[in-house]
Write a protein that holds these residues in place. Structure first.
Motif, mmCIF file in Angstrom:
data_model
loop_
_atom_site.group_PDB
_atom_site.id
_atom_site.type_symbol
_atom_site.label_atom_id
_atom_site.label_comp_id
_atom_site.label_asym_id
_atom_site.label_seq_id
_atom_site.Cartn_x
_atom_site.Cartn_y
_atom_site.Cartn_z
ATOM 1 N N LEU A 256 3.120 23.352 69.696
ATOM 2 C CA LEU A 256 3.450 24.103 70.441
ATOM 3 C C LEU A 256 4.274 23.478 71.382
ATOM 4 O O LEU A 256 4.129 22.125 72.282
ATOM 5 C CB LEU A 256 1.847 24.830 71.148
ATOM 6 C CG LEU A 256 2.083 25.806 71.515
ATOM 7 C CD1 LEU A 256 2.671 27.274 71.338
ATOM 8 C CD2 LEU A 256 0.459 26.122 72.631
ATOM 9 N N HIS A 257 4.822 23.959 72.463
ATOM 10 C CA HIS A 257 5.887 23.820 73.192
ATOM 11 C C HIS A 257 4.922 23.805 74.508
ATOM 12 O O HIS A 257 4.318 24.865 75.148
ATOM 13 C CB HIS A 257 6.952 24.051 73.480
ATOM 14 C CG HIS A 257 8.018 24.143 74.770
ATOM 15 N ND1 HIS A 257 8.041 23.943 75.803
ATOM 16 C CD2 HIS A 257 9.134 22.941 73.703
ATOM 17 C CE1 HIS A 257 8.634 22.915 76.497
ATOM 18 N NE2 HIS A 257 9.422 22.466 76.059
ATOM 19 N N PRO A 258 4.481 23.048 75.852
ATOM 20 C CA PRO A 258 4.019 23.204 76.619
ATOM 21 C C PRO A 258 4.056 23.838 77.395
ATOM 22 O O PRO A 258 3.341 24.714 78.252
ATOM 23 C CB PRO A 258 3.990 21.839 77.342
ATOM 24 C CG PRO A 258 4.831 20.705 77.415
ATOM 25 C CD PRO A 258 5.290 21.728 75.552
ATOM 26 N N GLN A 259 4.952 24.926 77.812
ATOM 27 C CA GLN A 259 5.640 25.786 78.484
ATOM 28 C C GLN A 259 4.831 26.879 78.021
ATOM 29 O O GLN A 259 4.894 27.552 78.969
ATOM 30 C CB GLN A 259 6.750 25.338 79.499
ATOM 31 C CG GLN A 259 7.763 26.474 80.092
ATOM 32 C CD GLN A 259 7.895 25.648 80.989
ATOM 33 O OE1 GLN A 259 7.842 24.404 80.954
ATOM 34 N NE2 GLN A 259 7.460 26.273 82.630
ATOM 35 N N SER A 260 5.044 26.691 76.650
ATOM 36 C CA SER A 260 4.540 28.198 76.340
ATOM 37 C C SER A 260 3.185 28.604 76.562
ATOM 38 O O SER A 260 2.678 29.908 76.804
ATOM 39 C CB SER A 260 4.712 28.342 74.651
ATOM 40 O OG SER A 260 6.024 27.914 74.368
#
Length: 437
Positions: A256-260
């Motif tokens: 998972l990308h942190p921005q998500s």
């Protein structure tokens, strides 16, 4: 309404595209967000780079090669002449369009148009497949509602307003399909979300329309408590808080990308990480509540770190010193991961070294500078609030045999971060896992 996002590997073949209906319930109101077919974005990047470099023949050859892969894919995906014909027309249109962009002045604007074609292809092919087998669906173009402002930040109220209006046009439909990653910028040009890609799209949509849940379907059964490629005996974490998930994602958990995480956190929309290859697996639920308190939850590692150590007697009893240092990094748009300070020294880390030489030149005006490359940040995530006892000591005791360069503790209630040479990363992850779990 639920938002279901499927990554490139989940739509990586005709068999997997067909298999999505084993997960998607066409009778339940939901929006399906698709990435490009696995390998497509990398191929489109390569084509764009060739055009930018003026290597038109090379670009056209790459287009031909990649188009051939799609021609094989539709032969397996469609079973009727009509379906196959629609698939072929679609592929011809998109790849001819990509080729035509090389006939004009090629700029980063055209490059972004090329990058958008992968998601436009995957979503339309899935829509055509559902149409062929008699499953009603609506294709919602992300370019009609997904927009970023002049600072490249998503316009969530705008997204919610536009998307809600589109959904209202189809009150009798339950299954909607849209593209991840792509959007329009403040000039109305085709652009992309960069950070987080399709995961970010799903989270933004979920936040904008206040969905019941966002589901991120990948090829891993949730977020693990350590890197399963390096450490044996890891397991998926059943529940995480938004803060814990963001820390793990930022410090190396690739699922998972942190921005998500941030749009879902801000609008309190739960995010569930699930495995396309094993739909029955429980996965990981990320929510405001999270899991049990008073526990160490997981370990992650982020490679490619460069440490910058600044020593200056001018720091002693001086105010404004750190501000001046930070302003240099701000001017070069270079984020800082970790920072530690003493009376006469400050050490910090970055993972973006594009402007490192210029940054060092300016920082040297303030004192002597020493650089350590090939470093790794190991992050231990859990409950490190003021009310817990002994967890930090356990972390440090587990790696007391390794040379540590920096330790960050207290900046967050959710992690202890350690910087060490990348050559010690594997040993650090395994030692921490054995001691903490």
């Amino acid at each position: 309404m639920k938002i279901l996002k499927f990554g490139g590997t989940s739509v990586g073949s005709a068999q997997r595209i067909k298999g999505l209906l084993e997960i998607i319930d066409p009778t339940e109101r939901q929006i399906v967000v698709l990435s490009a077919v696995a390998g497509t974005t990398n191929a489109l990047v390569e084509i764009g780079h060739a055009f930018l470099a003026g290597k038109t023949e090379e670009a056209l050859d790459l287009i031909k090669q990649h188009k051939a892969k799609y021609e094989e894919l539709i032969k397996e995906l469609f079973t009727t002449e009509q379906g196959l014909g629609k698939g072929k027309n679609l592929i011809d249109y998109h790849f001819n369009y990509i080729a035509s962009l090389g006939n004009e002045m090629f700029t980063p604007v055209e490059e972004k148009i090329i990058l958008a074609q992968g998601e436009l292809l995957s979503t339309t092919l899935f829509h055509f497949h559902l149409e062929e087998i008699g499953v009603p669906s609506v294709l919602l173009p992300a370019l009609d509602f997904m927009k970023i402002d002049e600072d490249n930040e998503p316009m969530v109220p705008y997204i919610g307003e536009k998307l809600s209006a589109l959904l209202a046009e189809y009150p009798d439909n339950s299954l909607f399909i849209t593209q991840g990653y792509i959007c329009r910028n403040s000039f109305g040009e085709i652009d992309n979300l960069r950070r987080g890609g399709s995961d970010y799209t799903a989270s933004l949509i979920g936040a904008a329309i206040q969905a019941n849940e966002v589901q991120i379907w990948t090829d891993i059964d949730g977020m693990h408590n350590n890197d399963p490629r390096i450490v044996k005996g890891t397991h998926p974490i059943a529940n995480l808080s938004f803060d814990e998930a963001a820390e793990l994602a930022y410090f190396g958990a690739k699922i998972l990308h942190p921005q998500s995480v941030f749009p879902a956190q801000r609008y309190n929309v739960p995010v569930r990480l699930l495995n396309t290859m094993d739909p029955q697996a429980a996965g990981t639920l990320i929510s405001k509540e999270g899991g049990s308190k008073g526990q160490i939850r997981a370990i992650a590692a982020k490679d490619g770190i460069t440490a910058i150590h600044i020593h200056s007697s001018r720091m002693l009893l001086a105010y404004g010193f750190l501000r001046k240092i930070f302003e240099i990094f701000e001017r070069y748009k270079t984020p800082i991961d970790m920072i530690t300070t003493s009376e006469v020294a400050v050490s910090l880390t970055v993972d973006d070294t594009r402007n490192l030489e210029d940054i060092i030149k300016e920082v040297e005006d303030f004192g002597s500078v020493h650089i350590d490359r090939d470093q790794t940040i190991v992050c231990v995530v859990g409950d490190f609030s003021a009310n817990t006892h002994g967890y930090a000591a356990k972390v440090l005791d587990a790696i007391k045999h390794l040379p540590l360069r920096m330790i960050s503790y207290g900046g967050s209630d959710y992690n202890v971060s350690i910087l060490l040479d990348t050559s010690h990363k594997t040993e650090a992850l395994r030692s921490l896992h054995n001691r903490l779990f």
